[in-house]
Design a protein around this motif. Structure first.
Motif, short mmCIF file in Angstrom:
data_model
loop_
_atom_site.label_atom_id
_atom_site.label_comp_id
_atom_site.label_asym_id
_atom_site.label_seq_id
_atom_site.Cartn_x
_atom_site.Cartn_y
_atom_site.Cartn_z
N ASP A 19 -18.11 19.23 29.29
CA ASP A 19 -18.40 20.31 29.83
C ASP A 19 -18.01 20.14 31.32
O ASP A 19 -18.87 19.50 32.15
CB ASP A 19 -19.05 20.60 29.88
N GLY A 20 -16.40 20.89 32.35
CA GLY A 20 -17.43 21.43 33.60
C GLY A 20 -17.88 22.23 34.07
O GLY A 20 -18.13 22.95 33.25
N ILE A 24 -13.40 23.03 29.77
CA ILE A 24 -13.38 21.56 29.92
C ILE A 24 -12.88 20.50 30.58
O ILE A 24 -11.40 21.24 31.50
CB ILE A 24 -13.11 21.58 28.05
N GLU A 25 -13.25 19.74 31.00
CA GLU A 25 -12.72 18.92 32.27
C GLU A 25 -11.42 17.83 31.14
O GLU A 25 -12.55 17.18 30.13
CB GLU A 25 -12.77 18.37 32.91
N TRP A 126 -11.57 14.00 37.36
CA TRP A 126 -11.45 15.17 36.73
C TRP A 126 -10.79 16.42 36.74
O TRP A 126 -11.10 17.19 37.95
CB TRP A 126 -12.95 15.78 36.02
N LEU A 127 -10.03 16.81 35.49
CA LEU A 127 -9.08 18.30 35.40
C LEU A 127 -9.56 18.97 35.22
O LEU A 127 -9.43 18.47 33.85
CB LEU A 127 -7.54 17.93 36.30
N LYS A 131 -5.06 22.77 35.14
CA LYS A 131 -4.80 22.29 36.60
C LYS A 131 -3.32 21.07 36.74
O LYS A 131 -3.53 20.71 37.21
CB LYS A 131 -6.18 21.88 37.05
N ALA A 132 -4.30 20.19 35.68
CA ALA A 132 -3.53 18.61 35.74
C ALA A 132 -1.48 19.26 35.35
O ALA A 132 -0.87 18.43 35.56
CB ALA A 132 -3.99 18.38 34.26
N LEU A 133 -1.33 19.42 34.25
CA LEU A 133 -0.12 20.69 33.46
C LEU A 133 0.52 21.22 35.70
O LEU A 133 2.26 21.22 35.79
CB LEU A 133 -0.78 21.47 32.63
#
Length: 142
Positions: A19-20, A24-25, A126-127, A131-133
């Protein structure tokens, strides 16, 4: 005469989630650029199944490999019981290295400390999946 394709090696990979602050991260790891196979790429924890992972049910063996690889690569403990399988991919027959990989999702709680070895793995982040995409689309995340 056609050469037989390389056999696909059993492997497992884990999308570790937490949980960010706002979403979710996922945990991403950066492989050392000097490694021949996907050097420099950002990946999920994972790797090949070892003999020590067992010799019974394929899915259970992959879960144990996923737990072991996550601990080795990140210092984080995920559990077999907490894992959810979500995909199984086998690399194409024309590739020289082939893997039959189970993908799992596994949660961790709190703000766990990721411990990388600075050998095989040289960075972690942790992304959020978005954000990763976004970073991948922008060429920042191979």
């Amino acid at each position: 005469m056609n050469a037989q394709p390389a056999p696909a090696k059993p492997s497992a990979s884990v999308v570790v989630i937490r949980d960010g602050n706002s979403a979710i991260e996922i945990l991403m790891l950066r492989r050392n650029e000097k490694i021949a196979f996907h050097g420099g790429a950002w990946v999920f924890p994972g790797g090949r199944v070892d003999v020590a992972d067992g010799a019974d049910d394929e899915l259970e063996i992959a879960k144990r490999a996923a737990v072991r690889e996550t601990l080795e690569e990140t210092g984080l403990e995920v559990t077999v019981d907490g894992m959810l399988p979500f995909a199984h991919w086998t690399t194409p027959v024309q590739l020289p290295k082939r893997f039959a990989t189970w993908f799992f999702v596994a949660p961790v709680t709190g703000t766990p400390e990721v411990r990388i070895d600075n050998s095989e793995i040289v960075d972690s982040a942790w992304l959020t999946p978005a954000k990763a995409l976004e970073m991948h689309g922008g060429g920042e995340l191979e």
